[in-house]
Design an enzyme around this catalytic site. Structure first.
Site, PDB file in Angstrom:
ATOM      1  N   ASP A 155      -3.577 -21.261  24.265  1.00  0.00           N
ATOM      2  CA  ASP A 155      -3.482 -19.968  24.936  1.00  0.00           C
ATOM      3  C   ASP A 155      -2.570 -20.157  26.154  1.00  0.00           C
ATOM      4  O   ASP A 155      -2.868 -20.984  27.026  1.00  0.00           O
ATOM      5  CB  ASP A 155      -4.854 -19.461  25.372  1.00  0.00           C
ATOM      6  CG  ASP A 155      -4.781 -18.040  25.914  1.00  0.00           C
ATOM      7  OD1 ASP A 155      -5.071 -17.106  25.152  1.00  0.00           O
ATOM      8  OD2 ASP A 155      -4.426 -17.882  27.102  1.00  0.00           O
ATOM      9  N   ASN A 163       4.981 -11.212  31.724  1.00  0.00           N
ATOM     10  CA  ASN A 163       5.376  -9.865  31.323  1.00  0.00           C
ATOM     11  C   ASN A 163       5.532  -8.943  32.532  1.00  0.00           C
ATOM     12  O   ASN A 163       6.476  -8.141  32.609  1.00  0.00           O
ATOM     13  CB  ASN A 163       4.348  -9.280  30.348  1.00  0.00           C
ATOM     14  CG  ASN A 163       4.476  -9.845  28.945  1.00  0.00           C
ATOM     15  OD1 ASN A 163       5.564 -10.216  28.516  1.00  0.00           O
ATOM     16  ND2 ASN A 163       3.366  -9.933  28.239  1.00  0.00           N
ATOM     17  N   ASP A 172       8.681 -11.968  25.166  1.00  0.00           N
ATOM     18  CA  ASP A 172       8.910 -12.233  23.741  1.00  0.00           C
ATOM     19  C   ASP A 172       9.738 -13.504  23.550  1.00  0.00           C
ATOM     20  O   ASP A 172       9.493 -14.286  22.616  1.00  0.00           O
ATOM     21  CB  ASP A 172       9.622 -11.046  23.094  1.00  0.00           C
ATOM     22  CG  ASP A 172       8.714  -9.835  22.928  1.00  0.00           C
ATOM     23  OD1 ASP A 172       7.482 -10.001  23.070  1.00  0.00           O
ATOM     24  OD2 ASP A 172       9.233  -8.737  22.665  1.00  0.00           O
ATOM     25  N   GLU A 198      -0.725 -14.141  22.997  1.00  0.00           N
ATOM     26  CA  GLU A 198      -0.143 -15.389  23.484  1.00  0.00           C
ATOM     27  C   GLU A 198      -0.942 -16.589  22.992  1.00  0.00           C
ATOM     28  O   GLU A 198      -0.951 -17.644  23.613  1.00  0.00           O
ATOM     29  CB  GLU A 198      -0.075 -15.397  25.012  1.00  0.00           C
ATOM     30  CG  GLU A 198      -1.410 -15.338  25.721  1.00  0.00           C
ATOM     31  CD  GLU A 198      -1.901 -13.925  26.005  1.00  0.00           C
ATOM     32  OE1 GLU A 198      -2.792 -13.782  26.848  1.00  0.00           O
ATOM     33  OE2 GLU A 198      -1.389 -12.974  25.373  1.00  0.00           O
TER      34      GLU A 198
END
Length: 294
Positions: A155, A163, A172, A198
């Protein structure tokens, strides 16, 4: 009728017996069609090869379907030549041959379409890795084929801030970069998937003695510097089962391996991230591994 009686009265046939049945059926179909006095009528009987091809596509591998398709096309060629040399004309033979070829090759064409649709449903469009469904589809076979299986759950730490700070496009790019790194750092026998926003999972046949070293190496791979200013680390959870260490231990299910890896990953995240936590399912309860540095 004999096959139906065998299927009804005896145990379910194995893979080899099933393939022998279809091979005999294909051979006898073609021999029977060649013996029909009306050559055009005999050629049209090749449509029955579609039935055996459908059976193969449902119960067997693409290789078996391909072998059947080659036999079917050869049978159509022979039956078409028989029409041409029997006085019915070359044009009719070509027309019949093209029609029958289209029919008998429909099965592999449909199987290819099914394979493409299936791959689309099992893969992640952004990273081109398997998705959660694809992982759950592949993991049982991996667990069955190897005595030692390691499931490593990743993770990305504080990915939301990536972001928020750099935008979803950069986010991305980070995800795609992580996917490429994990795929490049794992052997061909490994199953690599993106299971969430993620979150990533690597499942591979790794011995218990090597599990921590492999997981920590992958943790460093994810956190390695990149050509961009955006770097990430990962919280890593590992679930390992090694039957060579404990031959009499009960083998965990794929779901349990995934759940254990996820639980270990969350423990790593709660400890600050960029950390590997290992859960050895081969060991008796109460013998847990302390977290290791990433």
């Amino acid at each position: 009728m004999l096959w139906a009686a065998r299927w009804w009265l005896l145990p379910w046939p194995g893979r080899t017996e099933s393939l022998v049945l279809i091979a005999c059926a294909d051979l006898l179909f073609t021999i029977e069609f060649l013996q029909v006095h009306n050559r055009l009528f005999g050629a049209m009987g090749a449509v029955l090869l579609l039935a055996t091809g459908s059976y193969l596509s449902f119960f067997h591998s693409a290789r078996a379907v391909a072998a059947h398709s080659v036999w079917s096309v050869l049978s159509v060629v022979v039956l078409s030549v028989r029409i041409a040399t029997g006085g019915d004309g070359v044009r009719l033979a070509i027309a019949v041959g093209l029609l029958l070829t289209t029919v008998v090759t429909a099965v592999p064409a449909f199987q290819l379409l099914y394979w493409l649709l299936r791959m689309e449903s099992l893969s992640d469009p952004l990273t081109e890795l398997l998705n959660r469904r694809g992982l759950e589809n592949r993991l049982p076979q991996l667990v069955e084929d190897h005595p030692a299986v390691c499931v490593i759950s990743f993770d990305l730490d504080r990915f939301k801030s990536v972001n928020d700070t750099w935008g979803h496009r950069i986010g991305d790019i980070v995800l795609m970069r992580t996917a490429r790194r994990l795929r490049a750092a794992t052997p061909d026998t490994a199953v690599v998937a993106r299971t969430g926003g993620e979150e990533f999972v690597v499942a591979a046949p790794i011995a218990a003695a090597d599990a921590r070293d492999v997981a920590e190496a992958l943790c460093r791979v994810v956190a390695a510097p990149s050509e961009t200013a955006v770097g990430v680390t990962a919280s890593v959870g590992v679930a390992i089962f090694d039957a060579t260490v404990c031959p009499h231990c009960q083998r965990p299910t794929p779901d349990r391996l995934l759940q254990s890896a996820d639980a270990a990953m969350y423990r790593a995240k709660q400890s600050g991230g960029n950390l590997v936590v290992l859960d050895d399912l081969t060991r008796p309860p109460g013998h847990s591994h302390a977290p290791g540095g990433g």
